[in-house]
Design a protein around this motif. Sequence first.
Motif, PDB file in Angstrom:
ATOM      1  N   ALA A 125     -44.737  17.501  23.811  1.00 37.49           N
ATOM      2  CA  ALA A 125     -45.055  16.781  25.045  1.00 37.49           C
ATOM      3  C   ALA A 125     -44.231  15.508  25.160  1.00 37.49           C
ATOM      4  CB  ALA A 125     -46.546  16.464  25.086  1.00 37.49           C
ATOM      5  N   ALA A 126     -44.089  14.792  24.042  1.00 40.79           N
ATOM      6  CA  ALA A 126     -43.318  13.550  24.070  1.00 40.79           C
ATOM      7  C   ALA A 126     -41.862  13.812  24.418  1.00 40.79           C
ATOM      8  CB  ALA A 126     -43.433  12.854  22.715  1.00 40.79           C
ATOM      9  N   ARG A 127     -41.303  14.899  23.904  1.00 40.23           N
ATOM     10  CA  ARG A 127     -39.903  15.220  24.201  1.00 40.23           C
ATOM     11  C   ARG A 127     -39.697  15.606  25.663  1.00 40.23           C
ATOM     12  NH1 ARG A 127     -40.215  18.108  19.273  1.00 40.23           N
ATOM     13  NH2 ARG A 127     -40.186  20.080  20.427  1.00 40.23           N
ATOM     14  N   CYS A 128     -40.708  16.240  26.224  1.00 42.73           N
ATOM     15  CA  CYS A 128     -40.580  16.738  27.605  1.00 42.73           C
ATOM     16  C   CYS A 128     -41.089  15.759  28.655  1.00 42.73           C
ATOM     17  CB  CYS A 128     -41.330  18.056  27.753  1.00 42.73           C
ATOM     18  SG  CYS A 128     -40.651  19.400  26.767  1.00 42.73           S
ATOM     19  N   GLY A 129     -41.697  14.689  28.215  1.00 43.36           N
ATOM     20  CA  GLY A 129     -42.237  13.724  29.175  1.00 43.36           C
ATOM     21  C   GLY A 129     -43.562  14.135  29.769  1.00 43.36           C
ATOM     22  N   ILE A 130     -44.336  14.934  29.028  1.00 41.13           N
ATOM     23  CA  ILE A 130     -45.667  15.347  29.470  1.00 41.13           C
ATOM     24  C   ILE A 130     -46.693  14.415  28.846  1.00 41.13           C
ATOM     25  CG2 ILE A 130     -47.397  17.184  29.447  1.00 41.13           C
ATOM     26  CD1 ILE A 130     -45.069  19.181  29.249  1.00 41.13           C
ATOM     27  N   ARG A 131     -47.604  13.920  29.643  1.00 39.98           N
ATOM     28  CA  ARG A 131     -48.616  13.003  29.148  1.00 39.98           C
ATOM     29  C   ARG A 131     -49.824  13.782  28.614  1.00 39.98           C
ATOM     30  NH1 ARG A 131     -48.278   8.097  33.675  1.00 39.98           N
ATOM     31  NH2 ARG A 131     -45.980   8.045  33.700  1.00 39.98           N
ATOM     32  N   CYS A 132     -50.289  13.398  27.438  1.00 42.62           N
ATOM     33  CA  CYS A 132     -51.418  14.072  26.787  1.00 42.62           C
ATOM     34  C   CYS A 132     -52.651  13.183  26.821  1.00 42.62           C
ATOM     35  CB  CYS A 132     -51.072  14.426  25.342  1.00 42.62           C
ATOM     36  SG  CYS A 132     -49.772  15.657  25.174  1.00 42.62           S
ATOM     37  N   PHE A 133     -53.736  13.699  27.386  1.00 44.91           N
ATOM     38  CA  PHE A 133     -55.007  12.984  27.430  1.00 44.91           C
ATOM     39  C   PHE A 133     -56.024  13.766  26.624  1.00 44.91           C
ATOM     40  CE2 PHE A 133     -56.152   9.515  30.543  1.00 44.91           C
ATOM     41  CZ  PHE A 133     -54.902   8.916  30.504  1.00 44.91           C
ATOM     42  N   ASP A 134     -56.404  13.214  25.454  1.00 44.56           N
ATOM     43  CA  ASP A 134     -57.392  13.893  24.623  1.00 44.56           C
ATOM     44  C   ASP A 134     -58.804  13.505  25.063  1.00 44.56           C
ATOM     45  OD1 ASP A 134     -57.952  11.354  23.551  1.00 44.56           O
ATOM     46  OD2 ASP A 134     -56.727  11.690  21.770  1.00 44.56           O
ATOM     47  N   GLY A 135     -59.802  13.981  24.314  1.00 46.00           N
ATOM     48  CA  GLY A 135     -61.188  13.738  24.701  1.00 46.00           C
ATOM     49  C   GLY A 135     -61.542  12.269  24.778  1.00 46.00           C
ATOM     50  N   GLY A 136     -61.041  11.479  23.831  1.00 48.42           N
ATOM     51  CA  GLY A 136     -61.323  10.048  23.856  1.00 48.42           C
ATOM     52  C   GLY A 136     -60.695   9.356  25.048  1.00 48.42           C
ATOM     53  N   ILE A 184     -51.602  18.436  36.851  1.00 51.12           N
ATOM     54  CA  ILE A 184     -52.459  18.349  35.671  1.00 51.12           C
ATOM     55  C   ILE A 184     -52.878  19.747  35.234  1.00 51.12           C
ATOM     56  CG2 ILE A 184     -54.666  17.528  34.739  1.00 51.12           C
ATOM     57  CD1 ILE A 184     -54.532  15.179  36.613  1.00 51.12           C
ATOM     58  N   GLN A 185     -52.801  19.986  33.946  1.00 49.45           N
ATOM     59  CA  GLN A 185     -53.409  21.176  33.366  1.00 49.45           C
ATOM     60  C   GLN A 185     -54.649  20.735  32.597  1.00 49.45           C
ATOM     61  OE1 GLN A 185     -51.865  23.638  29.895  1.00 49.45           O
ATOM     62  NE2 GLN A 185     -51.416  25.009  31.613  1.00 49.45           N
ATOM     63  N   CYS A 186     -55.755  21.433  32.804  1.00 46.87           N
ATOM     64  CA  CYS A 186     -57.029  21.082  32.185  1.00 46.87           C
ATOM     65  C   CYS A 186     -57.354  22.084  31.072  1.00 46.87           C
ATOM     66  CB  CYS A 186     -58.153  21.101  33.220  1.00 46.87           C
ATOM     67  SG  CYS A 186     -57.874  20.008  34.641  1.00 46.87           S
ATOM     68  N   LYS A 187     -57.723  21.560  29.910  1.00 46.53           N
ATOM     69  CA  LYS A 187     -58.089  22.403  28.768  1.00 46.53           C
ATOM     70  C   LYS A 187     -59.482  22.002  28.292  1.00 46.53           C
ATOM     71  CE  LYS A 187     -54.334  24.888  28.315  1.00 46.53           C
ATOM     72  NZ  LYS A 187     -54.380  26.356  28.577  1.00 46.53           N
ATOM     73  N   ARG A 188     -60.473  22.785  28.705  1.00 45.78           N
ATOM     74  CA  ARG A 188     -61.849  22.517  28.290  1.00 45.78           C
ATOM     75  C   ARG A 188     -62.091  23.273  26.988  1.00 45.78           C
ATOM     76  NH1 ARG A 188     -65.871  23.790  25.882  1.00 45.78           N
ATOM     77  NH2 ARG A 188     -66.065  25.746  26.994  1.00 45.78           N
ATOM     78  N   VAL A 209     -71.822  12.287  31.793  1.00 47.66           N
ATOM     79  CA  VAL A 209     -71.087  13.513  32.108  1.00 47.66           C
ATOM     80  C   VAL A 209     -70.636  14.159  30.801  1.00 47.66           C
ATOM     81  CG1 VAL A 209     -69.117  14.509  33.287  1.00 47.66           C
ATOM     82  CG2 VAL A 209     -70.312  12.561  34.294  1.00 47.66           C
ATOM     83  N   ALA A 210     -71.145  15.336  30.518  1.00 47.41           N
ATOM     84  CA  ALA A 210     -70.790  16.061  29.288  1.00 47.41           C
ATOM     85  C   ALA A 210     -69.718  17.084  29.626  1.00 47.41           C
ATOM     86  CB  ALA A 210     -72.023  16.731  28.699  1.00 47.41           C
ATOM     87  N   TYR A 211     -68.479  16.656  29.596  1.00 49.42           N
ATOM     88  CA  TYR A 211     -67.383  17.537  29.990  1.00 49.42           C
ATOM     89  C   TYR A 211     -67.288  18.763  29.081  1.00 49.42           C
ATOM     90  CZ  TYR A 211     -65.796  13.672  32.911  1.00 49.42           C
ATOM     91  OH  TYR A 211     -65.717  12.681  33.855  1.00 49.42           O
ATOM     92  N   GLU A 212     -67.595  18.580  27.807  1.00 54.02           N
ATOM     93  CA  GLU A 212     -67.463  19.696  26.876  1.00 54.02           C
ATOM     94  C   GLU A 212     -68.481  20.798  27.138  1.00 54.02           C
ATOM     95  OE1 GLU A 212     -70.270  16.711  25.169  1.00 54.02           O
ATOM     96  OE2 GLU A 212     -68.293  16.650  26.102  1.00 54.02           O
ATOM     97  N   GLU A 213     -69.528  20.503  27.909  1.00 58.66           N
ATOM     98  CA  GLU A 213     -70.539  21.506  28.229  1.00 58.66           C
ATOM     99  C   GLU A 213     -70.233  22.264  29.526  1.00 58.66           C
ATOM    100  OE1 GLU A 213     -74.361  19.660  28.201  1.00 58.66           O
ATOM    101  OE2 GLU A 213     -74.195  18.977  26.117  1.00 58.66           O
ATOM    102  N   MET A 214     -69.176  21.873  30.215  1.00 53.19           N
ATOM    103  CA  MET A 214     -68.792  22.555  31.449  1.00 53.19           C
ATOM    104  C   MET A 214     -67.998  23.813  31.136  1.00 53.19           C
ATOM    105  SD  MET A 214     -67.455  19.328  33.735  1.00 53.19           S
ATOM    106  CE  MET A 214     -68.547  17.999  34.211  1.00 53.19           C
ATOM    107  N   VAL A 225     -54.936  17.372  30.272  1.00 51.96           N
ATOM    108  CA  VAL A 225     -56.187  16.665  29.997  1.00 51.96           C
ATOM    109  C   VAL A 225     -57.129  17.624  29.290  1.00 51.96           C
ATOM    110  CG1 VAL A 225     -58.159  15.457  31.013  1.00 51.96           C
ATOM    111  CG2 VAL A 225     -55.885  15.210  32.039  1.00 51.96           C
ATOM    112  N   THR A 226     -57.648  17.226  28.136  1.00 51.31           N
ATOM    113  CA  THR A 226     -58.521  18.101  27.367  1.00 51.31           C
ATOM    114  C   THR A 226     -59.765  17.365  26.889  1.00 51.31           C
ATOM    115  OG1 THR A 226     -58.639  19.601  25.465  1.00 51.31           O
ATOM    116  CG2 THR A 226     -57.341  17.600  25.184  1.00 51.31           C
ATOM    117  N   THR A 227     -60.805  18.129  26.616  1.00 57.35           N
ATOM    118  CA  THR A 227     -62.009  17.583  25.995  1.00 57.35           C
ATOM    119  C   THR A 227     -61.856  17.511  24.489  1.00 57.35           C
ATOM    120  OG1 THR A 227     -62.883  19.834  25.978  1.00 57.35           O
ATOM    121  CG2 THR A 227     -63.543  18.430  27.810  1.00 57.35           C
TER     122      THR A 227
END
Length: 214
Positions: free
Chosen positions: A187-198, A139-143, A88-93, A174-176
């Motif tokens: 994000a850390a101060r506000c309690g928002i979880r960050c999911f990078d491409g890895g 969730i907010q998605c950032k492609r 699955v190539a998320y960055e190509e979507m 969640v981002t690619t």
Amino acid sequence: MRQLALGFGLVAVVLFGAGVTLRSAARSAGDRPFTVLVTGLAALAITAAGMRWWRGRGARYPAGAWMPDAAAEVDEVGEAPAVAVTGVAYEEMDAQEFEQAVAELCRRDGCLDVEVVGGAGDLGADVLATAPGGQRLVIQCKRYGASHKVGSQDLQRFGGTCFAVHDAHIAAVVTTSDFTEPAADYAARCGIRCFDGGELTAWATGVGPAPWEG
């Protein structure tokens, strides 16, 4: 394609083995036709079982779909383990496809009431769901491309709505791509979880946690 070739190869091997068995039985049986008949029926049963097994795989994994490694399909107690989503190539979507893909990962891992709400007027939320533990997940998605990191302004806009407007128990971006240091700090101060491409890849392939875990 590799799996299809393996399937045809398996059928060919079974058929060849059945033919060899029949010829050997015919030579050795002599005047014992009953032995030949029983051996032939057994060979045909083995061939039919092999073909049924392969057709079952085709039904589970239609042409063009990703397939898990054969060794990972069934564990030693006969239960299907979590399988890796590969290829699955998320960055190509485009943005909409990426939102749908993230929603599918949520469904795969046990979320309920999964809804894609991204678009005009979404107020920062792209995917809404109920996590397996019952928490409201937003969730907010950032492609983004590899060189375009999620910045602090992106996080601030999301932070202004995810809890106050969407009543999130768990909020994640969640981002690619990756996050800038100011964005990660906010994000850390506000309690928002960050999911990078890895981390997205690790989640998708089953070797890392989902956004609502940990």
